[in-house]
Each structure stands twice: as C-alpha cells, then as structure tokens.
Write a protein that holds these residues in place. Structure first.
Motif, mmCIF file in Angstrom:
data_model
loop_
_atom_site.group_PDB
_atom_site.id
_atom_site.type_symbol
_atom_site.label_atom_id
_atom_site.label_comp_id
_atom_site.label_asym_id
_atom_site.label_seq_id
_atom_site.Cartn_x
_atom_site.Cartn_y
_atom_site.Cartn_z
ATOM 1 N N VAL A 114 0.829 -1.212 0.000
ATOM 2 C CA VAL A 114 0.000 0.000 0.000
ATOM 3 C C VAL A 114 0.861 1.258 0.000
ATOM 4 O O VAL A 114 0.558 2.231 -0.710
ATOM 5 C CB VAL A 114 -0.968 0.009 1.207
ATOM 6 C CG1 VAL A 114 -1.678 1.354 1.320
ATOM 7 C CG2 VAL A 114 -1.992 -1.111 1.070
ATOM 8 N N GLU A 115 1.925 1.239 0.762
ATOM 9 C CA GLU A 115 2.775 2.423 0.844
ATOM 10 C C GLU A 115 3.427 2.719 -0.506
ATOM 11 O O GLU A 115 3.507 3.881 -0.934
ATOM 12 C CB GLU A 115 3.841 2.230 1.915
ATOM 13 C CG GLU A 115 4.579 3.498 2.291
ATOM 14 C CD GLU A 115 3.686 4.511 3.004
ATOM 15 O OE1 GLU A 115 4.027 5.719 2.979
ATOM 16 O OE2 GLU A 115 2.659 4.107 3.587
ATOM 17 N N PRO A 145 -11.661 -7.066 -4.411
ATOM 18 C CA PRO A 145 -10.409 -6.744 -3.710
ATOM 19 C C PRO A 145 -9.658 -5.555 -4.294
ATOM 20 O O PRO A 145 -9.049 -4.774 -3.550
ATOM 21 C CB PRO A 145 -9.597 -8.040 -3.839
ATOM 22 C CG PRO A 145 -10.250 -8.834 -4.916
ATOM 23 C CD PRO A 145 -11.691 -8.467 -4.875
ATOM 24 N N ASP A 146 -9.689 -5.386 -5.610
ATOM 25 C CA ASP A 146 -8.978 -4.256 -6.212
ATOM 26 C C ASP A 146 -9.653 -2.931 -5.887
ATOM 27 O O ASP A 146 -8.991 -1.897 -5.777
ATOM 28 C CB ASP A 146 -8.880 -4.426 -7.733
ATOM 29 C CG ASP A 146 -7.908 -5.522 -8.123
ATOM 30 O OD1 ASP A 146 -7.019 -5.841 -7.318
ATOM 31 O OD2 ASP A 146 -8.043 -6.066 -9.229
ATOM 32 N N HIS A 147 -10.968 -2.946 -5.722
ATOM 33 C CA HIS A 147 -11.685 -1.726 -5.343
ATOM 34 C C HIS A 147 -11.352 -1.357 -3.897
ATOM 35 O O HIS A 147 -11.153 -0.179 -3.574
ATOM 36 C CB HIS A 147 -13.194 -1.929 -5.496
ATOM 37 C CG HIS A 147 -13.656 -1.994 -6.916
ATOM 38 N ND1 HIS A 147 -14.762 -1.326 -7.373
ATOM 39 C CD2 HIS A 147 -13.160 -2.648 -7.988
ATOM 40 C CE1 HIS A 147 -14.935 -1.566 -8.660
ATOM 41 N NE2 HIS A 147 -13.973 -2.373 -9.055
ATOM 42 N N ILE A 148 -11.307 -2.371 -3.043
ATOM 43 C CA ILE A 148 -10.953 -2.130 -1.642
ATOM 44 C C ILE A 148 -9.526 -1.585 -1.553
ATOM 45 O O ILE A 148 -9.249 -0.628 -0.821
ATOM 46 C CB ILE A 148 -11.081 -3.426 -0.825
ATOM 47 C CG1 ILE A 148 -12.551 -3.885 -0.790
ATOM 48 C CG2 ILE A 148 -10.543 -3.229 0.593
ATOM 49 C CD1 ILE A 148 -12.746 -5.270 -0.190
ATOM 50 N N GLN A 149 -8.624 -2.190 -2.315
ATOM 51 C CA GLN A 149 -7.236 -1.738 -2.312
ATOM 52 C C GLN A 149 -7.112 -0.321 -2.864
ATOM 53 O O GLN A 149 -6.327 0.490 -2.350
ATOM 54 C CB GLN A 149 -6.377 -2.701 -3.140
ATOM 55 C CG GLN A 149 -4.890 -2.398 -3.141
ATOM 56 C CD GLN A 149 -4.191 -2.812 -1.849
ATOM 57 O OE1 GLN A 149 -4.745 -2.680 -0.755
ATOM 58 N NE2 GLN A 149 -2.977 -3.324 -1.985
ATOM 59 N N ARG A 156 -4.312 6.815 1.593
ATOM 60 C CA ARG A 156 -2.924 7.005 2.002
ATOM 61 C C ARG A 156 -2.224 8.015 1.095
ATOM 62 O O ARG A 156 -1.422 8.846 1.563
ATOM 63 C CB ARG A 156 -2.187 5.664 1.977
ATOM 64 C CG ARG A 156 -0.705 5.754 2.353
ATOM 65 C CD ARG A 156 -0.513 6.344 3.732
ATOM 66 N NE ARG A 156 0.923 6.464 4.057
ATOM 67 C CZ ARG A 156 1.412 7.405 4.855
ATOM 68 N NH1 ARG A 156 0.614 8.300 5.420
ATOM 69 N NH2 ARG A 156 2.707 7.442 5.105
ATOM 70 N N ALA A 157 -2.529 7.985 -0.201
ATOM 71 C CA ALA A 157 -1.892 8.902 -1.158
ATOM 72 C C ALA A 157 -2.235 10.349 -0.846
ATOM 73 O O ALA A 157 -1.407 11.245 -1.048
ATOM 74 C CB ALA A 157 -2.308 8.549 -2.583
#
Length: 288
Positions: A114-115, A145-149, A156-157
């Motif tokens: 994620v970072e 899962p890609d939508h959640i990610q 975070r961005a």
C-alpha cells in the motif's frame, strides 16, 4: 471556483464509465481539468461476446491489452484527455474476485504494498494538483479486492501528497469522495426493471447490483443528465465487459441495470456545505 481540477481513481477499465461516467463527462464538458487513474488493465474480466471469447484471461494477458483500447475509446466519449495507469500500464495486475487464484499473482493489485502504490499515486497528485479526488468506499462498492485496495491506496496517497518528505511541492487535496450507490435508488430501479421486458434478467434484490450505500451516508448528488449519451457511448466502448440495450445494461451475470446519469457520492474529507436537513450538495467543488 476557477481552474477546477478533478481526479478519479478506478480499479479497472469500465469502472469509470459504469459508476462515474456522467460525472466525468459533465466536468470535462464544463472545462474542468479531469484526470483518470486506472490501477490495473482488467486482465481477469469475464468476456461477454462470443466473438471476443478468445481474449479470455491467459498467460499472455491479451484481454488486458484489448481493454486498454476499450478504455481509450471510453475516455474519448467522456471527454477525458488525461488518463494514466498507476505506476504505468501493467505495473499492477487485476486480482480477480475475492478468493480467486489471481489474488496470489506476484503483480496482483490486491497484494501490492500500500505504501509503495500510495507513493506512486501521490506523485500523480502532486503533478496534477486536484482540488477534488474520488475513489471507492472502504467496501470497494461491491467487495472486489482491487476496489478495496484502491480505496486504501487513495486514502494514504492523499496524506503522502501533502508530506514534505516527498520530492516536489506538497499538495493538499481539498475534498475526498467515495462513490455511493444509495440503497433507495437501487430499490426504485429494481421495481422499474421488474416491470419491463428484455433479454436481461431483472434483479431480485439490492445485492444483485451492489452492496448499496445507506441513504443517510450519501452527501452528494450530481445530476449529469445532459451527459447521459456520453456515458452510454463510453459503456458501449467496453464491449468485452458490458452489454447495452437501449437504456439498460448488464455485466457478465446478465442482470439488468439502468444507465443512470445522476450519480452519487459520500464526502469523506473536506468542507461540509451548509444545507437544510435532507438536502444533498450538487457540485463536487461546492465550498471551495
């Protein structure tokens, strides 16, 4: 406000058209700076037309390559001139549905750091300097899962883009929204679809279409009815993923949905407009 800049982050090609196409077309037509960031090429999408079945997911990811072309056509229809893939085309791969084998691919977006992904997106934010940023809610709309990610990475961005530790000039996004699909709106659509005939299967329940957003959580209603045709044209461009018949469409499950040019959002961060009880704001840039 003048010089308005809007950025949307989506997981796969076609997501931008289905849930935010009318809004993208509206702001692009009004002269706002519109940037679309797509996180994967959609390599795991289910191909609908028989004549395109040969593109189904394989080791060479020919479907992803084809969907890049579909997305290009959709962007033209919507008036989106600035489109980017997160980290460059192919950096992250479509993870497939939750629990699918593709979740474990080394390039699967679901398994991305994620970072790292947020830093890549923060770099785009610093370049574009959007006032408004739109992504999914924490549930990814319907649990993909890609939508959640994408939600996690975008949140975070926003923070990373404003940090002085990153190279370049910090930028603070003024408003952050999640795409919303009000439960009452879905229920009303289901009632209408049950009364109509067609080749698609009428939905039986809200979950047939989406998880649904509780009405009390919806803050914003963008009426882009004047841009319905642009949205419909963009959806037709995604021929591998979407079947369009008149004012209705269906994905690979064959369940009917309405092509709706009134789109909804939930404000996650930013100034809250002063409205009467029950009223929704009507402009993503309101209060700026």
């Amino acid at each position: 406000m003048k010089d308005r800049r809007l950025m949307m982050v989506h997981a796969h090609p076609d997501d931008e058209s289905i849930v935010t196409g009318a809004t993208l077309a509206k702001y692009a037509a009004e002269g706002a700076g519109v940037t679309l960031v797509t996180c994967t090429l959609g390599e795991e999408g289910e191909v609908i037309p028989d004549d395109l079945a040969h593109l189904a997911s394989d080791r060479t990811d020919t479907l992803g390559e084809h969907r890049v072309g579909e997305l290009d056509k959709a962007c033209v229809a919507l008036g989106v001139r600035d489109h980017r893939f997160l980290g460059g085309a192919g950096r992250y791969r479509d993870s497939g549905m939750m629990g699918a084998a593709a979740n474990g691919s080394p390039r699967a977006f679901w398994g991305a750091d994620v970072e790292e992904a947020a830093t890549l997106l923060a770099e785009v934010i610093r370049q574009v300097r959007p006032h408004v940023l739109v992504c999914y809610d924490e549930h990814g709309g319907y649990g993909h899962p890609d939508h959640i990610q994408a939600h996690r990475v975008t949140r975070r961005a926003c923070i990373r883009a404003g940090e002085r530790s990153m190279p370049g000039t910090p930028w603070q996004v003024r408003k952050l929204y999640a795409i919303a699909q009000p439960v009452s709106r879905i229920e009303a659509a289901i009632a209408r679809l049950r009364e109509e005939s067609g080749s698609f299967t009428p939905p039986a329940r809200v979950s047939d279409i989406a998880r649904g957003t509780p009405d009390a959580q919806v803050t914003t209603r963008v009426d882009a009815t004047a841009h319905w045709a642009a949205k419909a044209l963009a959806m037709r461009a995604h021929a591998t993923q979407i079947s369009v018949e008149g004012e209705r469409f269906a994905l690979s499950n064959g369940i009917a949905q309405e092509i709706d040019a009134v789109e909804y959002f939930t404000l996650l961060m930013g100034p809250t407009p002063r409205l009467r009880q029950g009223e929704l704001e009507t402009d993503l840039f309101s209060g700026l």
